[in-house]
Each structure stands twice: as structure tokens, then as C-alpha cells.
Design a protein around this motif. Structure first.
Motif, PDB file in Angstrom:
ATOM      1  N   ARG A   9      72.290  63.552  24.684  1.00 35.69           N
ATOM      2  CA  ARG A   9      70.952  62.986  24.579  1.00 35.69           C
ATOM      3  C   ARG A   9      70.862  61.581  25.138  1.00 35.69           C
ATOM      4  O   ARG A   9      69.855  61.219  25.733  1.00 35.69           O
ATOM      5  CB  ARG A   9      70.499  62.989  23.111  1.00 35.69           C
ATOM      6  CG  ARG A   9      70.421  64.389  22.503  1.00 35.69           C
ATOM      7  CD  ARG A   9      69.415  65.255  23.213  1.00 35.69           C
ATOM      8  NE  ARG A   9      69.362  66.581  22.630  1.00 35.69           N
ATOM      9  CZ  ARG A   9      68.660  67.587  23.119  1.00 35.69           C
ATOM     10  NH1 ARG A   9      67.980  67.422  24.226  1.00 35.69           N
ATOM     11  NH2 ARG A   9      68.660  68.759  22.530  1.00 35.69           N
ATOM     12  N   GLU A  13      68.053  60.720  27.697  1.00 38.70           N
ATOM     13  CA  GLU A  13      67.002  59.784  27.324  1.00 38.70           C
ATOM     14  C   GLU A  13      66.937  58.600  28.291  1.00 38.70           C
ATOM     15  O   GLU A  13      65.853  58.149  28.673  1.00 38.70           O
ATOM     16  CB  GLU A  13      67.227  59.294  25.891  1.00 38.70           C
ATOM     17  CG  GLU A  13      66.946  60.376  24.846  1.00 38.70           C
ATOM     18  CD  GLU A  13      67.399  59.964  23.453  1.00 38.70           C
ATOM     19  OE1 GLU A  13      67.904  58.823  23.312  1.00 38.70           O
ATOM     20  OE2 GLU A  13      67.260  60.778  22.534  1.00 38.70           O
ATOM     21  N   TYR A  79      65.358  76.756  25.810  1.00 34.72           N
ATOM     22  CA  TYR A  79      65.100  75.928  24.633  1.00 34.72           C
ATOM     23  C   TYR A  79      63.622  75.576  24.570  1.00 34.72           C
ATOM     24  O   TYR A  79      62.868  75.821  25.518  1.00 34.72           O
ATOM     25  CB  TYR A  79      65.950  74.660  24.669  1.00 34.72           C
ATOM     26  CG  TYR A  79      65.627  73.706  25.790  1.00 34.72           C
ATOM     27  CD1 TYR A  79      64.900  72.544  25.551  1.00 34.72           C
ATOM     28  CD2 TYR A  79      66.063  73.947  27.093  1.00 34.72           C
ATOM     29  CE1 TYR A  79      64.606  71.665  26.586  1.00 34.72           C
ATOM     30  CE2 TYR A  79      65.790  73.075  28.120  1.00 34.72           C
ATOM     31  CZ  TYR A  79      65.057  71.928  27.866  1.00 34.72           C
ATOM     32  OH  TYR A  79      64.764  71.065  28.889  1.00 34.72           O
ATOM     33  N   LYS A  82      60.553  69.573  23.603  1.00 31.65           N
ATOM     34  CA  LYS A  82      60.271  68.713  22.455  1.00 31.65           C
ATOM     35  C   LYS A  82      58.805  68.331  22.384  1.00 31.65           C
ATOM     36  O   LYS A  82      58.210  68.265  21.296  1.00 31.65           O
ATOM     37  CB  LYS A  82      61.139  67.457  22.536  1.00 31.65           C
ATOM     38  CG  LYS A  82      60.994  66.531  21.340  1.00 31.65           C
ATOM     39  CD  LYS A  82      61.943  65.348  21.465  1.00 31.65           C
ATOM     40  CE  LYS A  82      61.803  64.399  20.281  1.00 31.65           C
ATOM     41  NZ  LYS A  82      62.718  63.229  20.403  1.00 31.65           N
ATOM     42  N   THR A  83      58.199  68.067  23.517  1.00 36.39           N
ATOM     43  CA  THR A  83      56.792  67.676  23.564  1.00 36.39           C
ATOM     44  C   THR A  83      55.885  68.844  23.867  1.00 36.39           C
ATOM     45  O   THR A  83      54.841  69.019  23.231  1.00 36.39           O
ATOM     46  CB  THR A  83      56.581  66.584  24.633  1.00 36.39           C
ATOM     47  OG1 THR A  83      57.416  65.466  24.329  1.00 36.39           O
ATOM     48  CG2 THR A  83      55.127  66.135  24.671  1.00 36.39           C
ATOM     49  N   LYS A  85      56.416  72.145  23.521  1.00 41.30           N
ATOM     50  CA  LYS A  85      56.523  73.254  22.566  1.00 41.30           C
ATOM     51  C   LYS A  85      56.547  74.625  23.242  1.00 41.30           C
ATOM     52  O   LYS A  85      56.297  75.648  22.597  1.00 41.30           O
ATOM     53  CB  LYS A  85      55.374  73.216  21.538  1.00 41.30           C
ATOM     54  CG  LYS A  85      55.284  71.937  20.735  1.00 41.30           C
ATOM     55  CD  LYS A  85      56.514  71.718  19.873  1.00 41.30           C
ATOM     56  CE  LYS A  85      56.403  70.465  19.006  1.00 41.30           C
ATOM     57  NZ  LYS A  85      57.587  70.252  18.171  1.00 41.30           N
ATOM     58  N   ASP A 190      54.737  75.054  14.961  1.00 40.38           N
ATOM     59  CA  ASP A 190      55.445  74.343  13.892  1.00 40.38           C
ATOM     60  C   ASP A 190      55.156  74.908  12.509  1.00 40.38           C
ATOM     61  O   ASP A 190      55.918  74.670  11.560  1.00 40.38           O
ATOM     62  CB  ASP A 190      55.069  72.852  13.921  1.00 40.38           C
ATOM     63  CG  ASP A 190      55.690  72.129  15.107  1.00 40.38           C
ATOM     64  OD1 ASP A 190      56.708  72.619  15.620  1.00 40.38           O
ATOM     65  OD2 ASP A 190      55.145  71.095  15.527  1.00 40.38           O
TER      66      ASP A 190
END
Length: 245
Positions: A9, A13, A79, A82-83, A85, A190
Motif C-alpha cells: 500500500r 499510495e 478486487y 476502494k472508491t 465500489k 456496503d
């Protein structure tokens, strides 16, 4: 189609921070940049950021003479963004060397079918919604240490030299569909039980990334597959609404 993303990460990042800064000053088609590839293979190692579109997967499948689903299973990580979805497919490096599985003697074994992100390098491509809700495609010159700067190109020339015009058109359509899908997924995923969430993601991954006849035009198949996905999501949204009554 499920797989584990490498736990790196901090590198990812940092790279995303660099790219986000560059996105503030994008390149247009006729802007120039300086770069010449030394064919060192450096851009084919230690990468966890090569995302594959359905177009990429189908090109790779045709080059390898295998179904799209096998490309994902053998060479990809699936996968949840993260943003966004939504399911994303990232090119999987070799576990022993952390090199691209198609790198051989610093050359690409699937050169004519390589992912657009690889063919575009050192350029990066991204899409964003405009104030009019249209999709605009822009480019950046990625922060790289390889290559030399003794050749000058326009973005348009670089695209043409790698026969990426078709990829450009598909990228526009794909990004529009992905953004629409993201807007819907953010509202429901979610709140789902983990097992239901997993089933939904597997179904979307199958429809959007894997369900293609590689001998036929890809774009109309994407339109068809996205319609199937929309119908599935509409059914789920209705069930959620019923539960909330």
C-alpha cells in the motif's frame, strides 16, 4: 476470479499521490512530451497498478488463444475498488520475481495484444465527468526513471504509433459505463451481507469482464453485458426497497 492484491500500500499510495498531482495539469492530444524507450523492461516490474479493461482482456485472450475468463484467472487480481465500489482487474505479477508474466528478455511476449496501459507508457490516461455530465479523457506524463528524453512526440502521434485509436474509443465507452455502475454500487454494496456481496461481485465480474466472444466486435457485447448487469442491479434495488418498507 477472486484473488489477493499484493500488500504494498505504501508504494501504491505514494504513486497515486504523484499521479493525482499530475492530473491537475493534464495533456491534450496535441501536447508534446519527450521520451524514448530503452527497452530495459523497468516498466514491466514491481507494478500493481496495471488495470485491465474488458477490451484489454479480450485482446490478451485473442493473442493467447484462450477465453477471457482464463486471462482473468491466470493473469489477474480481481478486487473491489476502494472508491468506485466496482470490481477491478489488475495485472498479476510473477510471485517469484514480481515481473510481468509476459516479460521475456526485456520484451513483451504479447506485444500486439498488450494492455493499453502498457502500450501508452509513459503516458497515463484517465477519465472524468464534466459539468455537463459528459466523459472527458485526458492524459498525463507519468513520473518515470527509465527511458531517455531525446525524442519528442505529441499524444496523438504516440497513440497512432501503437494503434490505440480503437482503444481510445472503447476507453471512452468503458469509463462511462464504469462510472454509471459505480454510482449504483456505492448505494447498495456496503449494506449487503458478505456472502450476497461476494455473489454480486462475481456475477458483475463475469458479465462485464469475461462474457465475450473474442472473434466478434467487443463494443456491442459490452453494451449487452452492461444491460444484463443493470437488470440484475435493478432487481436487487427493488428487493432492498421492499425490505425497507
Amino acid at each position: 476470479m477472486k484473488a489477493r492484491i499484493p500488500d504494498n500500500r505504501s508504494w501504491a499510495e505514494k504513486r497515486m499521490e504523484e499521479i493525482e498531482k499530475l492530473m491537475e495539469h493534464p495533456l491534450n492530444a496535441d501536447d508534446t512530451f519527450s521520451f524514448r524507450c530503452k527497452q530495459c523492461g523497468g516498466c514491466c516490474r514491481d507494478r500493481i497498478d496495471i488495470l485491465l479493461s474488458p477490451f484489454d482482456i479480450c485482446r490478451m485472450a485473442k493473442q493467447l488463444d484462450i477465453p477471457p475468463e482464463e486471462v482473468i484467472y491466470n493473469y489477474g487480481y480481481v478486487y473491489i475498488g476502494k472508491t468506485s465500489k466496482i470490481p477491478l482487474v489488475s495485472l498479476k505479477m510473477r510471485p517469484d520475481t514480481n515481473e510481468c508474466p509476459f516479460l521475456e528478455k526485456n520484451r513483451c511476449k504479447i506485444h500486439n495484444g498488450k494492455p493499453a496501459a502498457c502500450a501508452l507508457f509513459p503516458l497515463g490516461r484517465f477519465a472524468a465527468r464534466t459539468d455537463d455530465n459528459d466523459v472527458k479523457i485526458s492524459y498525463i506524463l507519468q513520473p518515470v526513471d527509465c527511458g531517455t528524453k531525446d525524442e519528442e512526440h505529441t499524444v496523438r502521434q504516440w497513440m497512432s504509433s501503437f494503434n490505440l485509436e480503437e482503444s481510445e474509443q472503447f476507453f471512452f465507452i468503458w469509463q462511462d459505463k464504469a462510472m454509471q455502475l459505480s454510482e449504483r454500487m456505492k448505494k447498495i454494496i456496503d449494506d449487503m451481507p458478505p456472502r450476497v456481496q461476494e455473489m454480486l461481485i462475481n456475477q458483475i465480474t463475469h458479465f462485464i469482464y469475461a462474457s465475450y466472444d473474442i472473434e466478434k466486435p467487443i463494443q456491442p457485447q459490452l453494451e449487452r453485458n452492461y444491460l444484463y448487469t443493470e437488470q440484475m442491479l435493478s432487481s436487487i434495488e427493488r428487493k432492498i426497497a421492499e425490505l425497507l418498507l
